[in-house]
Design a protein around this motif. Structure first.
Motif, PDB file in Angstrom:
ATOM      1  N   GLU A 186       0.905  -0.846  -0.114  1.00 47.39           N
ATOM      2  CA  GLU A 186      -0.429   0.549   0.088  1.00 47.39           C
ATOM      3  C   GLU A 186       0.837   1.446  -0.114  1.00 47.39           C
ATOM      4  O   GLU A 186       0.715   2.794  -0.871  1.00 47.39           O
ATOM      5  CB  GLU A 186      -0.716  -0.449   1.575  1.00 47.39           C
ATOM      6  CG  GLU A 186      -1.603  -1.184   1.105  1.00 47.39           C
ATOM      7  CD  GLU A 186      -3.120  -0.639   0.051  1.00 47.39           C
ATOM      8  OE1 GLU A 186      -2.989  -0.121  -1.035  1.00 47.39           O
ATOM      9  OE2 GLU A 186      -3.499  -1.742   0.094  1.00 47.39           O
ATOM     10  N   ALA A 187       1.856   1.323   0.515  1.00 43.80           N
ATOM     11  CA  ALA A 187       2.895   2.194   0.642  1.00 43.80           C
ATOM     12  C   ALA A 187       3.117   2.653  -0.173  1.00 43.80           C
ATOM     13  O   ALA A 187       3.824   3.492  -1.000  1.00 43.80           O
ATOM     14  CB  ALA A 187       3.992   1.736   2.070  1.00 43.80           C
ATOM     15  N   GLN A 188       3.900   1.799  -1.218  1.00 47.70           N
ATOM     16  CA  GLN A 188       4.508   1.488  -2.821  1.00 47.70           C
ATOM     17  C   GLN A 188       3.490   2.249  -3.503  1.00 47.70           C
ATOM     18  O   GLN A 188       3.939   3.189  -4.320  1.00 47.70           O
ATOM     19  CB  GLN A 188       5.303   0.559  -3.209  1.00 47.70           C
ATOM     20  CG  GLN A 188       5.850   0.212  -4.070  1.00 47.70           C
ATOM     21  CD  GLN A 188       5.719  -0.070  -5.492  1.00 47.70           C
ATOM     22  OE1 GLN A 188       4.553  -0.220  -5.673  1.00 47.70           O
ATOM     23  NE2 GLN A 188       6.857  -0.034  -6.637  1.00 47.70           N
ATOM     24  N   ARG A 189       2.259   1.405  -4.012  1.00 46.03           N
ATOM     25  CA  ARG A 189       1.460   2.235  -4.140  1.00 46.03           C
ATOM     26  C   ARG A 189       1.131   3.496  -4.056  1.00 46.03           C
ATOM     27  O   ARG A 189       0.473   4.978  -5.242  1.00 46.03           O
ATOM     28  CB  ARG A 189      -0.478   1.782  -4.467  1.00 46.03           C
ATOM     29  CG  ARG A 189       0.288   0.537  -4.820  1.00 46.03           C
ATOM     30  CD  ARG A 189      -1.333  -1.239  -5.073  1.00 46.03           C
ATOM     31  NE  ARG A 189      -1.691  -1.762  -3.991  1.00 46.03           N
ATOM     32  CZ  ARG A 189      -1.148  -1.884  -3.529  1.00 46.03           C
ATOM     33  NH1 ARG A 189      -0.215  -2.878  -4.228  1.00 46.03           N
ATOM     34  NH2 ARG A 189      -1.056  -2.928  -2.359  1.00 46.03           N
ATOM     35  N   LEU A 190       1.045   3.874  -2.741  1.00 50.57           N
ATOM     36  CA  LEU A 190       0.924   5.714  -1.654  1.00 50.57           C
ATOM     37  C   LEU A 190       1.661   6.492  -2.738  1.00 50.57           C
ATOM     38  O   LEU A 190       1.099   7.609  -3.608  1.00 50.57           O
ATOM     39  CB  LEU A 190       0.277   5.756  -0.830  1.00 50.57           C
ATOM     40  CG  LEU A 190       0.320   7.024   0.013  1.00 50.57           C
ATOM     41  CD1 LEU A 190      -1.405   7.190  -0.720  1.00 50.57           C
ATOM     42  CD2 LEU A 190       0.214   6.470   1.667  1.00 50.57           C
ATOM     43  N   GLY A 191       2.762   5.861  -2.821  1.00 50.09           N
ATOM     44  CA  GLY A 191       3.656   6.808  -3.508  1.00 50.09           C
ATOM     45  C   GLY A 191       3.584   6.999  -5.020  1.00 50.09           C
ATOM     46  O   GLY A 191       3.586   8.405  -5.243  1.00 50.09           O
ATOM     47  N   ALA A 192       3.176   6.013  -6.132  1.00 51.98           N
ATOM     48  CA  ALA A 192       2.481   6.293  -6.789  1.00 51.98           C
ATOM     49  C   ALA A 192       1.894   7.438  -7.132  1.00 51.98           C
ATOM     50  O   ALA A 192       1.795   8.619  -7.563  1.00 51.98           O
ATOM     51  CB  ALA A 192       2.904   5.252  -7.812  1.00 51.98           C
ATOM     52  N   ALA A 193       0.844   6.854  -5.851  1.00 50.38           N
ATOM     53  CA  ALA A 193      -0.662   8.031  -6.468  1.00 50.38           C
ATOM     54  C   ALA A 193       0.483   9.410  -5.886  1.00 50.38           C
ATOM     55  O   ALA A 193      -0.543  10.806  -7.077  1.00 50.38           O
ATOM     56  CB  ALA A 193      -1.455   7.281  -5.573  1.00 50.38           C
ATOM     57  N   THR A 194       1.217   9.586  -5.788  1.00 47.86           N
ATOM     58  CA  THR A 194       1.136  10.968  -4.385  1.00 47.86           C
ATOM     59  C   THR A 194       2.097  11.535  -6.317  1.00 47.86           C
ATOM     60  O   THR A 194       2.114  12.886  -6.241  1.00 47.86           O
ATOM     61  CB  THR A 194       2.147  10.493  -3.495  1.00 47.86           C
ATOM     62  OG1 THR A 194       1.092   9.949  -2.094  1.00 47.86           O
ATOM     63  CG2 THR A 194       2.522  12.056  -2.750  1.00 47.86           C
ATOM     64  N   ALA A 195       3.168  10.776  -6.659  1.00 47.34           N
ATOM     65  CA  ALA A 195       3.577  11.254  -7.916  1.00 47.34           C
ATOM     66  C   ALA A 195       3.211  11.655  -8.971  1.00 47.34           C
ATOM     67  O   ALA A 195       3.324  12.787  -9.878  1.00 47.34           O
ATOM     68  CB  ALA A 195       5.150   9.904  -8.301  1.00 47.34           C
ATOM     69  N   ALA A 196       1.760  10.649  -9.435  1.00 43.28           N
ATOM     70  CA  ALA A 196       0.794  10.615 -10.377  1.00 43.28           C
ATOM     71  C   ALA A 196       0.384  12.791 -10.214  1.00 43.28           C
ATOM     72  O   ALA A 196      -0.242  13.687 -10.978  1.00 43.28           O
ATOM     73  CB  ALA A 196       0.005   9.961 -10.469  1.00 43.28           C
ATOM     74  N   VAL A 197      -0.124  12.874  -8.476  1.00 40.75           N
ATOM     75  CA  VAL A 197      -1.061  14.354  -8.745  1.00 40.75           C
ATOM     76  C   VAL A 197      -0.172  15.208  -8.627  1.00 40.75           C
ATOM     77  O   VAL A 197      -0.794  16.336  -9.208  1.00 40.75           O
ATOM     78  CB  VAL A 197      -1.253  14.277  -7.004  1.00 40.75           C
ATOM     79  CG1 VAL A 197      -1.724  15.540  -6.421  1.00 40.75           C
ATOM     80  CG2 VAL A 197      -2.321  13.012  -7.080  1.00 40.75           C
ATOM     81  N   HIS A 198       1.260  14.839  -7.840  1.00 44.91           N
ATOM     82  CA  HIS A 198       2.524  15.846  -8.155  1.00 44.91           C
ATOM     83  C   HIS A 198       2.382  16.376  -9.653  1.00 44.91           C
ATOM     84  O   HIS A 198       2.435  17.399  -9.955  1.00 44.91           O
ATOM     85  CB  HIS A 198       3.469  15.981  -7.842  1.00 44.91           C
ATOM     86  CG  HIS A 198       3.803  16.169  -6.339  1.00 44.91           C
ATOM     87  ND1 HIS A 198       4.479  15.184  -5.295  1.00 44.91           N
ATOM     88  CD2 HIS A 198       3.277  16.831  -5.286  1.00 44.91           C
ATOM     89  CE1 HIS A 198       4.653  15.802  -3.815  1.00 44.91           C
ATOM     90  NE2 HIS A 198       3.300  16.091  -4.021  1.00 44.91           N
ATOM     91  N   ARG A 199       2.715  15.016 -10.385  1.00 42.02           N
ATOM     92  CA  ARG A 199       2.730  15.523 -12.031  1.00 42.02           C
ATOM     93  C   ARG A 199       1.610  16.024 -12.607  1.00 42.02           C
ATOM     94  O   ARG A 199       1.705  17.355 -13.318  1.00 42.02           O
ATOM     95  CB  ARG A 199       2.829  14.530 -12.571  1.00 42.02           C
ATOM     96  CG  ARG A 199       3.000  14.826 -14.188  1.00 42.02           C
ATOM     97  CD  ARG A 199       2.273  12.844 -15.141  1.00 42.02           C
ATOM     98  NE  ARG A 199       0.682  12.758 -14.529  1.00 42.02           N
ATOM     99  CZ  ARG A 199       0.559  11.477 -14.866  1.00 42.02           C
ATOM    100  NH1 ARG A 199       1.497  10.485 -14.172  1.00 42.02           N
ATOM    101  NH2 ARG A 199      -0.970  11.301 -13.371  1.00 42.02           N
ATOM    102  N   ASP A 200       0.421  16.155 -12.389  1.00 37.68           N
ATOM    103  CA  ASP A 200      -0.280  17.021 -12.383  1.00 37.68           C
ATOM    104  C   ASP A 200      -1.047  18.339 -11.361  1.00 37.68           C
ATOM    105  O   ASP A 200      -1.457  19.314 -13.115  1.00 37.68           O
ATOM    106  CB  ASP A 200      -2.113  15.973 -12.304  1.00 37.68           C
ATOM    107  CG  ASP A 200      -2.638  14.929 -13.036  1.00 37.68           C
ATOM    108  OD1 ASP A 200      -1.704  14.370 -14.214  1.00 37.68           O
ATOM    109  OD2 ASP A 200      -3.457  14.256 -13.139  1.00 37.68           O
ATOM    110  N   LEU A 201      -0.743  18.518 -10.969  1.00 33.33           N
ATOM    111  CA  LEU A 201      -0.257  19.870 -10.390  1.00 33.33           C
ATOM    112  C   LEU A 201       0.555  20.658 -11.184  1.00 33.33           C
ATOM    113  O   LEU A 201       0.266  21.653 -11.047  1.00 33.33           O
ATOM    114  CB  LEU A 201      -0.466  19.786  -8.592  1.00 33.33           C
ATOM    115  CG  LEU A 201      -1.213  19.526  -7.945  1.00 33.33           C
ATOM    116  CD1 LEU A 201      -0.826  19.133  -6.542  1.00 33.33           C
ATOM    117  CD2 LEU A 201      -2.819  19.949  -8.446  1.00 33.33           C
ATOM    118  N   ALA A 202       1.672  20.321 -11.430  1.00 37.89           N
ATOM    119  CA  ALA A 202       2.330  20.521 -11.901  1.00 37.89           C
ATOM    120  C   ALA A 202       2.348  21.035 -13.436  1.00 37.89           C
ATOM    121  O   ALA A 202       2.729  22.340 -14.448  1.00 37.89           O
ATOM    122  CB  ALA A 202       4.390  19.820 -12.698  1.00 37.89           C
TER     123      ALA A 202
END
Ligand SMILES: Nc1ncnc2c1ncn2[C@@H]1O[C@H](COP(=O)(O)OP(=O)(O)O)[C@@H](O)[C@H]1O
Ligand SMILES: O=P(O)(O)O[C@H]1O[C@H](CO)[C@@H](O[C@H]2O[C@H](CO)[C@@H](O)[C@H](O)[C@H]2O)[C@H](O)[C@H]1O
Length: 471
Positions: free
Chosen positions: A252-268
Motif C-alpha cells: 500500500e505504501a508503494q502504491r501510495l507513493g506512486a499516486a502521490t507522484a501522479a498528483v504532483h505531476r498533474d498539479l505541475a
C-alpha cells in the motif's frame, strides 16, 4: 458586546476547530452577519473576529435560530445559548435559541439547494462546478473525528467541507481540487460557497471560500486506520519482521507513493511552477529557522535539538543544486489519504490549517509532501507506544522496522511513479522532515499535549541524539 458575542466567547474555546485554545480571548466581534433563511428556523452565516494576544483571527459560524423551547433533543449538543431580542427592536423579535447549524439537516439542506441552483450574487454566493449537476433533497450528517474544519456528508453522495478559520482569498483546497478535477487520485469537486472578506493590510474585499462541495467516496478507508491496523498486527508478534507479520503495509505504501507522484505531476501541469534560486532557497530555509525559533520559545523541550535542526536547514540553504517548485499538498499525512476500491485518493489540499493562506499558496518542493508522509509513517509506528508501561524494547524495535520498511516502499513507489527520487535528495528531504516535525511539536502542544512526545522523540532520533527510529 452583544449577548450573542458573549455566548460565542464561551463557546469558541470548546470547539475542536478553534485554533486559539488555551489563550484568553481579549475580544470577539461578529464582523458580518448574512441571513440565508429568514424566519423560524433561521439560518445566518457569521464571520466572527477573535482578538487574542494582539492578533485577530476570523472564523465562520453557521448560526441556526429557533424559538426558545422549540429545539429538539437531537440538537441539544449544538446549542450555543439563548439570545434575547435587542431593546431597540432591531434583529430578533423574541427570544431564540442559537446553535451550530451544521448539525441541523433541515437547515443544511438549504446549502445544497443553493449550490445546485448556483444561487446568489450578493454577499454570499453559491456556485456549482461547470458540468456538475448537484442532486438535492439529501440529508446531511456531520462527520465526527479530530478536524480543523467541519465536514458534512449528504446522503453518501457529497461531502461539504465548511471552512472554519478564514483568510481572505480562495481556499487552496478548492484551488487544487479544481485543478485535479479529472484525476482518479482526487475526489471530484462539485461546487462551493463564497463571500467577500476584507484584507487586514488595505481593507480590499477579496472573494473568500466558505465551503467546498465534493464527491463522497463511499468505499474509502482512512490511510491512518489502515496503517495503524498493520502496526497493531506487528505489535502482536514483535519478534517477526514487518514483511512476515500479517497485514504488511508496504504494498500500500508503494502504491501510495506512486499516486502521490501522479498528483504532483498533474498539479505541475495545471498550476504554476518555478525553480528556486539560491536566494529564494535561502529564504525558504530562513522560514524553517524562524519556525524553529517560535517553537523553541513555546516548547522549551525542543531546545536541546535546536543546533542540529538549524544545521540541517543551513545545509539545505547552502545546496548547490536547482530545486523545482510547484503547488503541493502542504499537510500530507496518512489521515489525508483514503484507500478506495479503485486505489488511493488524496484529500484535503488546504495545507497546514494554522498557516496564513498566502503562505500556503507559495510554491514548494514536492519533496515537502514526501517528507510529510514519511513523518506520518513515523507517527503511525510510534503512537501505539504512548502510555505503554514496562519494557518496550521489542515494540520500539518493531516500530522502527515498520517505519523503515514503509518509508522505503513509499519512496520507491514515488520514484517509480515518475516523482523525483527522494533517496537522491537527502539534504532536501531531511530539511523538510525536520521542519514538519517542528510544526508537529507546536501542533501537538496546542491540540493534543499527550502526543507531543511523538514528534519530540522523532526529532531526538532524527538528529542522532537517541536510538534512531526512522531513516
Ligand atoms: N471526499 C471524501 N470522501 C470520503 N471521505 C472523506 C472525503 N473527504 C474527507 N473525508 C473524510 O473526512 C476526514 C476529514 O476531512 P479533511 O478534508 O481532511 O478535513 P480537515 O481539514 O478538517 O481535517 C478525512 O480524513 C476523511 O476520512
Ligand atoms: O488533518 P488536518 O488538516 O487537521 O491536520 C492537522 O492535524 C493532523 C492530526 O489529525 C496533524 O497530523 C499529525 O498527526 C497525524 C496522526 O494523527 C500524523 O499522521 C501526521 O504525520 C502528523 O503531522 C497535522 O500535522 C495537522 O496539520
Amino acid at each position: 458586546m452583544t449577548r450573542l458575542e458573549e455566548l460565542l466567547t464561551d463557546w469558541f474555546p470548546l470547539q475542536r476547530w478553534f485554533a486559539g485554545k488555551g489563550v484568553p480571548i481579549d475580544a470577539l466581534r461578529v464582523e458580518t452577519e448574512h441571513v440565508l433563511i429568514a424566519g423560524e428556523p433561521g439560518l445566518r452565516v457569521l464571520v466572527v473576529a477573535v482578538d487574542q494576544r494582539g492578533t485577530t483571527d476570523r472564523y465562520q459560524v453557521l448560526l441556526g435560530l429557533r424559538p426558545e423551547g422549540s429545539l429538539g433533543d437531537e440538537l441539544a449538543h449544538a446549542v450555543i445559548g439563548v439570545c434575547e431580542p435587542a431593546p431597540d427592536g432591531a434583529g430578533l423579535t423574541s427570544a431564540a435559541v442559537v446553535y451550530d447549524a451544521v448539525h441541523d439537516p433541515e437547515l443544511t439542506a438549504h446549502l445544497l439547494d443553493q449550490i445546485s441552483a448556483g444561487a446568489g450574487d450578493g454577499p454570499v454566493r453559491f456556485r456549482s462546478m461547470p458540468g456538475s449537476r448537484v442532486r438535492t433533497g439529501l440529508r446531511s450528517l456531520v462527520l465526527t473525528g479530530e478536524q480543523s474544519n467541519t465536514t458534512l456528508v449528504y446522503g453518501e453522495e457529497y461531502i461539504l467541507k465548511v471552512f472554519r478559520r478564514l483568510w481572505p482569498g480562495p481556499n487552496p483546497d478548492l484551488e487544487l481540487t479544481s485543478a485535479l478535477a479529472d484525476s482518479v487520485y482526487a475526489a471530484r469537486p462539485h461546487g462551493w460557497i463564497e463571500t467577500d472578506l476584507r484584507t487586514s493590510a488595505d481593507g480590499t474585499a477579496v472573494s473568500t471560500t466558505l465551503a467546498m462541495l465534493q464527491e463522497y467516496l463511499r468505499s474509502a478507508t482512512d490511510g491512518w486506520v489502515l496503517a495503524a491496523t498493520s502496526v497493531r498486527d506487528l505489535y502482536a508478534s514483535p519478534e517477526t519482521t514487518p514483511s512476515d507479520a500479517g497485514g504488511d503495509f508496504a504494498g500500500e505504501a508503494q502504491r501510495l507513493g506512486a499516486a502521490t507522484a501522479a498528483v504532483h505531476r498533474d498539479l505541475a501541469r495545471a498550476l504554476p511552477t518555478d525553480v528556486l534560486t539560491p536566494r529564494t532557497r535561502a529564504e525558504m530555509a530562513d522560514g524553517m529557522v524562524a519556525r524553529l525559533h517560535t517553537a523553541v520559545a513555546e516548547v522549551p523541550d525542543l531546545a536541546p535539538y535546536a543546533v542540529a535542526l538549524r544545521a540541517a536547514f543551513e545545509a539545505f540553504a547552502a545546496l548547490d543544486a536547482e530545486l523545482p517548485v510547484q503547488r503541493v499538498h502542504g499537510d500530507f499525512h496518512l489521515g489525508q489519504v483514503v484507500r478506495t476500491d479503485t486505489g488511493w485518493v488524496l484529500l484535503d489540499f488546504e495545507g497546514e490549517p494554522a498557516v496564513p493562506v498566502h503562505e500556503r499558496q507559495k510554491l514548494s518542493s514536492p519533496l515537502r509532501d514526501v517528507a510529510g508522509m514519511l513523518r506520518s509513517f513515523d507517527y503511525a509506528a510510534r503512537h501505539q507506544l504512548i502510555g505503554h508501561t514496562g519494557d518496550t524494547t521489542d515494540l520500539t524495535e518493531a516500530a522502527r522496522a515498520w517505519a523503515q520498511r514503509n518509508r522505503e516502499a513509499f519512496c520507491e513507489g514515488y520514484a517509480s511513479g515518475g516523482g523525483t527520487d527522494p533517496e537522491k535528495h537527502q539534504v532536501v528531504l531531511r530539511a523538510f522532515e525536520y521542519d514538519k516535525a517542528v510544526y508537529e511539536v507546536m501542533y501537538e502542544t496546542r491540540h493534543r499535549p499527550g502526543w507531543v512526545g511523538i514528534p519530540l522523540d522523532s526529532i531526538a532520533a532524527l538528529t542522532g541524539q537517541t536510538i534512531p527510529l526512522s531513516g
